[in-house]
Design a protein around this motif. Structure first.
Motif, PDB file in Angstrom:
ATOM      1  N   LYS A   1       0.879  -1.162   0.000  1.00 55.00           N
ATOM      2  CA  LYS A   1       0.000   0.000   0.000  1.00 55.00           C
ATOM      3  C   LYS A   1       0.918   1.213   0.000  1.00 55.00           C
ATOM      4  N   ILE A   2       0.630   2.156  -0.881  1.00 53.63           N
ATOM      5  CA  ILE A   2       1.487   3.332  -1.013  1.00 53.63           C
ATOM      6  C   ILE A   2       0.618   4.563  -0.834  1.00 53.63           C
ATOM      7  N   ASN A   3       1.055   5.446   0.072  1.00 54.06           N
ATOM      8  CA  ASN A   3       0.359   6.720   0.253  1.00 54.06           C
ATOM      9  C   ASN A   3       1.383   7.814   0.513  1.00 54.06           C
ATOM     10  N   GLY A   4       0.920   9.042   0.440  1.00 52.19           N
ATOM     11  CA  GLY A   4       1.838  10.163   0.619  1.00 52.19           C
ATOM     12  C   GLY A   4       2.875  10.197  -0.492  1.00 52.19           C
ATOM     13  N   ARG A   5       4.119  10.485  -0.126  1.00 56.61           N
ATOM     14  CA  ARG A   5       5.226  10.521  -1.086  1.00 56.61           C
ATOM     15  C   ARG A   5       6.174   9.359  -0.835  1.00 56.61           C
ATOM     16  N   VAL A   6       6.678   8.770  -1.922  1.00 55.22           N
ATOM     17  CA  VAL A   6       7.661   7.698  -1.824  1.00 55.22           C
ATOM     18  C   VAL A   6       9.041   8.338  -1.667  1.00 55.22           C
ATOM     19  N   THR A   7       9.787   7.841  -0.687  1.00 54.08           N
ATOM     20  CA  THR A   7      11.124   8.359  -0.394  1.00 54.08           C
ATOM     21  C   THR A   7      12.191   7.336  -0.792  1.00 54.08           C
ATOM     22  N   LYS A   8      13.437   7.752  -0.722  1.00 55.47           N
ATOM     23  CA  LYS A   8      14.554   6.848  -0.988  1.00 55.47           C
ATOM     24  C   LYS A   8      14.516   5.671  -0.012  1.00 55.47           C
ATOM     25  N   LYS A   9      14.189   5.947   1.233  1.00 56.88           N
ATOM     26  CA  LYS A   9      14.102   4.898   2.253  1.00 56.88           C
ATOM     27  C   LYS A   9      13.041   3.858   1.883  1.00 56.88           C
ATOM     28  N   ASP A  10      11.924   4.314   1.323  1.00 58.01           N
ATOM     29  CA  ASP A  10      10.870   3.398   0.872  1.00 58.01           C
ATOM     30  C   ASP A  10      11.391   2.479  -0.231  1.00 58.01           C
ATOM     31  N   VAL A  11      12.088   3.057  -1.200  1.00 59.15           N
ATOM     32  CA  VAL A  11      12.633   2.274  -2.313  1.00 59.15           C
ATOM     33  C   VAL A  11      13.649   1.265  -1.786  1.00 59.15           C
ATOM     34  N   GLU A  12      14.449   1.685  -0.815  1.00 61.24           N
ATOM     35  CA  GLU A  12      15.455   0.795  -0.227  1.00 61.24           C
ATOM     36  C   GLU A  12      14.810  -0.369   0.520  1.00 61.24           C
ATOM     37  N   LYS A  13      13.570  -0.214   0.942  1.00 63.79           N
ATOM     38  CA  LYS A  13      12.821  -1.286   1.600  1.00 63.79           C
ATOM     39  C   LYS A  13      12.409  -2.362   0.586  1.00 63.79           C
ATOM     40  N   ILE A  14      12.122  -1.954  -0.638  1.00 65.02           N
ATOM     41  CA  ILE A  14      11.648  -2.854  -1.692  1.00 65.02           C
ATOM     42  C   ILE A  14      12.807  -3.588  -2.375  1.00 65.02           C
ATOM     43  N   HIS A  15      13.927  -2.898  -2.554  1.00 60.33           N
ATOM     44  CA  HIS A  15      15.032  -3.442  -3.349  1.00 60.33           C
ATOM     45  C   HIS A  15      15.501  -4.831  -2.890  1.00 60.33           C
ATOM     46  N   PRO A  16      15.722  -5.079  -1.599  1.00 64.49           N
ATOM     47  CA  PRO A  16      16.141  -6.425  -1.193  1.00 64.49           C
ATOM     48  C   PRO A  16      15.075  -7.489  -1.473  1.00 64.49           C
ATOM     49  N   LEU A  17      13.819  -7.109  -1.429  1.00 62.52           N
ATOM     50  CA  LEU A  17      12.735  -8.047  -1.732  1.00 62.52           C
ATOM     51  C   LEU A  17      12.810  -8.489  -3.197  1.00 62.52           C
ATOM     52  N   ILE A  18      13.164  -7.550  -4.065  1.00 67.33           N
ATOM     53  CA  ILE A  18      13.341  -7.869  -5.483  1.00 67.33           C
ATOM     54  C   ILE A  18      14.451  -8.904  -5.640  1.00 67.33           C
ATOM     55  N   HIS A  19      15.587  -8.651  -4.976  1.00 65.76           N
ATOM     56  CA  HIS A  19      16.722  -9.576  -5.065  1.00 65.76           C
ATOM     57  C   HIS A  19      16.380 -10.967  -4.533  1.00 65.76           C
TER      58      HIS A  19
END
Length: 119
Positions: free
Chosen positions: A16-34
């Motif tokens: 669920k995404i709300n407000g603004r996406v930050t660098k910290k948010d993206v860094e939360k997703i990146h390991p999940l991708i890997h």
């Protein structure tokens, strides 16, 4: 802000995404991708956008870098939103990736979940 949610599928990242996406948010997703790639799967995404206002600058650049590195690793993408510009953004994503991308209105989120879970 990104809040990870569970939609039971091994190669799916759901949030669920709300407000603004930050660098910290993206860094939360990146390991999940890997983690998914390391298991030999394409990465599917389910993004529920409610009261979403886009990215801050650092978040935008971080997301671009991750996407550029992993575009060939992406599978299906379901965007569930409430605004016309979100529908256009999903269409642009479909155009620029080899992924199967669909946009659903917020009231159709169950339909979106069923679509993303089924191959």
């Amino acid at each position: 802000m990104i809040q990870i949610i569970n939609i039971e599928k091994e190669n799916l990242i759901a949030a669920k995404i709300n407000g603004r996406v930050t660098k910290k948010d993206v860094e939360k997703i990146h390991p999940l991708i890997h983690n998914i790639i390391e298991k030999g799967h394409k990465v599917d995404f389910y993004f529920e956008l409610e009261d979403f206002h886009g990215y801050d600058l650092q978040g935008f650049w971080a997301d671009l870098k991750v996407d550029a590195a992993h575009l060939s690793d992406y599978g299906k993408m379901a965007f569930v939103g409430e605004k016309k510009w979100q529908k256009w953004a999903a269409k642009a994503t479909d155009f620029f990736t080899g992924s199967e991308v669909k946009y659903f209105d917020l009231q159709d989120k169950e339909q979106a979940k069923n679509w993303i879970k089924n191959n």
